[in-house]
Design an enzyme around this catalytic site. Sequence first.
Site, short mmCIF file in Angstrom:
data_model
loop_
_atom_site.label_atom_id
_atom_site.label_comp_id
_atom_site.label_asym_id
_atom_site.label_seq_id
_atom_site.Cartn_x
_atom_site.Cartn_y
_atom_site.Cartn_z
N CYS A 143 0.83 -1.20 0.00
CA CYS A 143 0.00 0.00 0.00
C CYS A 143 0.86 1.25 0.00
CB CYS A 143 -0.91 -0.05 1.23
SG CYS A 143 -1.89 1.44 1.47
N CYS A 146 -0.35 4.06 2.21
CA CYS A 146 -0.04 3.86 3.64
C CYS A 146 1.43 4.13 3.92
CB CYS A 146 -0.33 2.42 4.07
SG CYS A 146 -1.92 1.79 3.53
N ASP A 147 2.30 3.62 3.07
CA ASP A 147 3.73 3.54 3.44
C ASP A 147 4.67 4.38 2.59
OD1 ASP A 147 3.00 1.73 5.39
OD2 ASP A 147 3.22 0.01 4.06
P1 FAD Z 1 -9.34 -6.60 7.39
O1 FAD Z 1 -8.52 -5.70 8.22
O2 FAD Z 1 -8.69 -7.29 6.25
O3 FAD Z 1 -10.00 -7.69 8.35
C1 FAD Z 1 -10.71 -8.77 7.84
C2 FAD Z 1 -11.08 -9.67 8.98
O4 FAD Z 1 -11.95 -10.71 8.54
C3 FAD Z 1 -9.91 -10.37 9.65
O5 FAD Z 1 -10.04 -10.20 11.02
C4 FAD Z 1 -10.09 -11.83 9.29
O6 FAD Z 1 -9.62 -12.70 10.30
C5 FAD Z 1 -11.61 -11.89 9.19
N1 FAD Z 1 -12.14 -13.03 8.45
C6 FAD Z 1 -11.98 -13.34 7.14
N2 FAD Z 1 -12.63 -14.48 6.84
C7 FAD Z 1 -13.25 -14.87 7.99
C8 FAD Z 1 -14.06 -15.98 8.35
N3 FAD Z 1 -14.42 -16.91 7.45
N4 FAD Z 1 -14.50 -16.09 9.63
C9 FAD Z 1 -14.16 -15.16 10.55
N5 FAD Z 1 -13.40 -14.09 10.26
C10 FAD Z 1 -12.94 -13.97 9.01
N6 FAD Z 1 -4.44 1.19 5.94
C11 FAD Z 1 -4.27 2.42 6.50
O7 FAD Z 1 -5.23 3.17 6.61
N7 FAD Z 1 -3.05 2.80 6.99
C12 FAD Z 1 -1.94 1.99 6.93
O8 FAD Z 1 -0.84 2.38 7.35
C13 FAD Z 1 -2.10 0.69 6.36
N8 FAD Z 1 -1.05 -0.16 6.29
C14 FAD Z 1 -1.25 -1.41 5.76
C15 FAD Z 1 -0.18 -2.28 5.75
C16 FAD Z 1 -0.33 -3.57 5.24
C17 FAD Z 1 0.85 -4.52 5.25
C18 FAD Z 1 -1.59 -3.97 4.70
C19 FAD Z 1 -1.77 -5.35 4.14
C20 FAD Z 1 -2.66 -3.08 4.71
C21 FAD Z 1 -2.51 -1.80 5.23
N9 FAD Z 1 -3.55 -0.90 5.26
C22 FAD Z 1 -3.40 0.34 5.85
C23 FAD Z 1 -4.88 -1.24 4.71
C24 FAD Z 1 -5.79 -1.66 5.88
O9 FAD Z 1 -5.13 -2.64 6.64
C25 FAD Z 1 -7.11 -2.22 5.35
O10 FAD Z 1 -7.71 -1.26 4.49
C26 FAD Z 1 -8.07 -2.52 6.51
O11 FAD Z 1 -7.48 -3.41 7.42
C27 FAD Z 1 -9.37 -3.12 6.00
O12 FAD Z 1 -10.17 -3.39 7.10
P2 FAD Z 1 -11.33 -4.49 7.06
O13 FAD Z 1 -11.91 -4.48 8.43
O14 FAD Z 1 -12.21 -4.27 5.92
O15 FAD Z 1 -10.60 -5.87 6.76
#
Ligand code: FAD
Length: 317
Positions: A143, A146-147
Site C-alpha cells: 500500500c 499507507c507507506d
Molecule cells: P481486514 O482488516 O482485512 O480484516 C478482515 C477480517 O476478517 C480479519 O479479522 C479476518 O480474520 C476476518 N475473516 C476473514 N474471513 C473470515 C471468516 N471466514 N471467519 C471469521 N473471520 C474472518 N491502511 C491504513 O489506513 N493505513 C496503513 O498504514 C495501512 N497499512 C497497511 C499495511 C499492510 C501490510 C496492509 C496489508 C494493509 C494496510 N492498510 C493500511 C490497509 C488496511 O489494513 C485495510 O484497508 C483494513 O485493514 C481493511 O479493514 P477491514 O476491516 O475491511 O478488513
Amino acid sequence: MTETAPASENIHDVVIIGSGPAGYTAAIYTARASLNPVVFTGSVTAGGELMNTTDVENFPGFPEGILGPELMGHLEAQARRFGADIQYEDVVEADLQVQPKKLTLGNGDVHYARSVILATGSAYRELGLDGEKRFSGHGVSWCATCDGFFFRDQNVAVVGGGDSAMEEALFLTKFADKVTVIHRRDELRASQIMADRALQHPKIEFLWNTGVEDLTGEDKLQTAHLRNLKTGEASTLDITGLFVAIGQDPRTELVKGQLDLHDDGTIAVQGRTSKTSLAGVFAAGDVIDGTYRQAITAAGSGCVAAQDVEHYLADLN
Ligand code: FAD
C-alpha cells in the site's frame, strides 16, 4: 430430516464476521446500541490486515502514529468495553438465505443471527517469497498510500503491470528518488492513460519480462534478486522498498452464490448503505471496496453497517 428452528433466545441480534477496523467499529456501535453483537474474529488474521504492519501514521487521533497491532488492540478493547462478545473462531459456512441466518464455526458450533455484518476484508495477492513475510513492514508493502511517506529520497520498486501498479508507482514518485516497475510481461495491462503517465514519468523506470526470485537484507530490505524470464539472466536491484501490486481478492468464499458481487469480486451494496442483495445481510470494509481500502474508510464503513443493522432490526420488531 427437517431441522428444528432454534429457540429465539439462541438467536443473536447481530453477528459480525471479521475483526479488522470494519468489524470492530461495527461491534463498538452495535454494542453501544445494546444489540449484544457477537464477533467471530477469524483465526488467521484476528485483528485484520493491520496486524501485519508496523507504523500506522494516517489513522486520525494518533499524532505520533501507532503500531498496527496496538491500534487493533485498542479497537478490540473498546468493543469489549461495551459488551461485544468476541470469539476467536472462523465461520466456515454461512447460510444467509434463511431467517434466522445460520453460521457454522470451525469448531463445529452453530450460531443463528437475525442480521449479519460481513467484514471479511480483502487479501492482497503475494509473490510467495520467503522474504516477503520477513520484510513486511520493513521494506515490503502492499500500500503506497499507507507507506510511501517512509521512503522519501530512496530507491523503491513496484511489482505489477495493471492500473493499481501504475497508480502506486506514480504516487511513490512524490517521495522516492527512483521507482522501478518490475513486470513479468513486455507490455502493461494498465489502461492507456495510466500506462502513458507512468511510461513518461522521469522518475519511473521499467524492467520488462522480469520476475522477483528473492528478497534479502539484514533487518530491512536491501536487495531484490531478479530474473529475466525470457533470457534467464539473473540480476539484483538495490532498493529499500518493494510495493507488491499484483491484485487482491475480496474474501467472499462464505457468500459466493448467495450474494451479488461486482466484477472485481467485491460484495455489491446498495448506494452508500451497507445493504447487500439479501435482507438482513450487511457488508463493510475492504470486502465492499475496490477503490479506497484504508483503515479509516473500513472503520467508517463498519459504522454505516452498524446503523443499517439497527434500523433493520427496529423494523423487524
Ligand atoms: P481486514 O482488516 O482485512 O480484516 C478482515 C477480517 O476478517 C480479519 O479479522 C479476518 O480474520 C476476518 N475473516 C476473514 N474471513 C473470515 C471468516 N471466514 N471467519 C471469521 N473471520 C474472518 N491502511 C491504513 O489506513 N493505513 C496503513 O498504514 C495501512 N497499512 C497497511 C499495511 C499492510 C501490510 C496492509 C496489508 C494493509 C494496510 N492498510 C493500511 C490497509 C488496511 O489494513 C485495510 O484497508 C483494513 O485493514 C481493511 O479493514 P477491514 O476491516 O475491511 O478488513
